[in-house]
Design an enzyme around this catalytic site. Sequence first.
Site, PDB file in Angstrom:
ATOM      1  N   SER A  43      -2.046   2.955  -1.063  1.00 63.28           N
ATOM      2  CA  SER A  43      -2.905   3.683  -2.000  1.00 63.28           C
ATOM      3  C   SER A  43      -2.615   5.173  -2.104  1.00 63.28           C
ATOM      4  O   SER A  43      -3.500   5.958  -2.426  1.00 63.28           O
ATOM      5  CB  SER A  43      -4.369   3.481  -1.593  1.00 63.28           C
ATOM      6  N   GLY A  85      -0.774   5.519  -7.915  1.00 65.58           N
ATOM      7  CA  GLY A  85      -0.957   4.381  -8.802  1.00 65.58           C
ATOM      8  C   GLY A  85      -2.337   3.760  -8.770  1.00 65.58           C
ATOM      9  O   GLY A  85      -3.360   4.434  -8.594  1.00 65.58           O
ATOM     10  N   ILE A  86      -2.375   2.435  -8.952  1.00 67.61           N
ATOM     11  CA  ILE A  86      -3.633   1.709  -8.999  1.00 67.61           C
ATOM     12  C   ILE A  86      -4.414   1.886  -7.701  1.00 67.61           C
ATOM     13  O   ILE A  86      -5.632   2.067  -7.716  1.00 67.61           O
ATOM     14  CB  ILE A  86      -3.381   0.212  -9.279  1.00 67.61           C
ATOM     15  N   GLY A  87      -3.734   1.855  -6.577  1.00 68.29           N
ATOM     16  CA  GLY A  87      -4.410   1.986  -5.289  1.00 68.29           C
ATOM     17  C   GLY A  87      -5.173   3.288  -5.157  1.00 68.29           C
ATOM     18  O   GLY A  87      -6.327   3.314  -4.709  1.00 68.29           O
ATOM     19  N   TYR A 132       8.302 -11.782  -7.236  1.00 67.24           N
ATOM     20  CA  TYR A 132       7.033 -11.060  -7.359  1.00 67.24           C
ATOM     21  C   TYR A 132       5.933 -11.991  -7.865  1.00 67.24           C
ATOM     22  O   TYR A 132       4.854 -12.088  -7.261  1.00 67.24           O
ATOM     23  CB  TYR A 132       7.207  -9.885  -8.307  1.00 67.24           C
TER      24      TYR A 132
END
Length: 264
Positions: free
Chosen positions: A15, A18-20, A154
Amino acid sequence: MNINLAGKKALVTGSSQGIGLAIAKGLAAAGATVTITGRNQERVEKAAQAVNNLNLPGRLTPLAVDLCTKEGTAKLFSALPAVDILINNLGIFEPKSFFDIDDDEWIRYFEVNVLTGIRTARQYLPGMMKDGWGRVVFISSESALQIPPEMMHYGATKTMQLGISRGLAELTAGTGVTVNSVLPGPTFSEGVSDFVVKMGGDSQLSAQAQTDDFVREHRPTSLLRRAATTDEVANLVVYLSSPQASATVGAAVSVDGGTRRAIF
């Protein structure tokens, strides 16, 4: 809706960006004390400081650990033996031909994208169940349901996350603990913009414009017609982490801009 997470301890893995990081900021905005992790000490400290400078109700605590190693995991559990909210965000992705993905690469993707979440859930779920409250969210992907041929390794690990999440939800039934998965679609972040460049984006355009073009060209089923923002994904995760989401459990919730052509 007023989401209040004051007094809650949260962990968001992977985190420092980005999204984290957006999720960590959202949880802190709701009052939670959030531990963020990353392998680079300077980067994770810089990320935490940037959010803490916003003077939100909650705070971010940086912890530099490599959760792909037993040593790093032990360091995390020693520093943070219990949490109320666990966000399993750590993950890697890269476009690569199926025929070029060797056994070691398949194992690496499993260890990073799947096993790290298993380890943290195994550590923190017993305490949540004992306390009668807890939230676990796996950050999966719409690629779990629409396996991208350019990075099957992925997609396959993201599908595995859905199975583990649902199984844990069954395991914690009736305890006050919820376990869910979130399925983001193409989202504008540092990692995704790098991915788009590797896929042959137009270098004359901004990273944002290249990413939006990628969505329109390579994910034509998108109803959003652009990449989502990290905050748009984080908003859903914060809700699922809240007391208000007590009846949402065992679910795989999409925030993919309508990329997946389905009505459920």
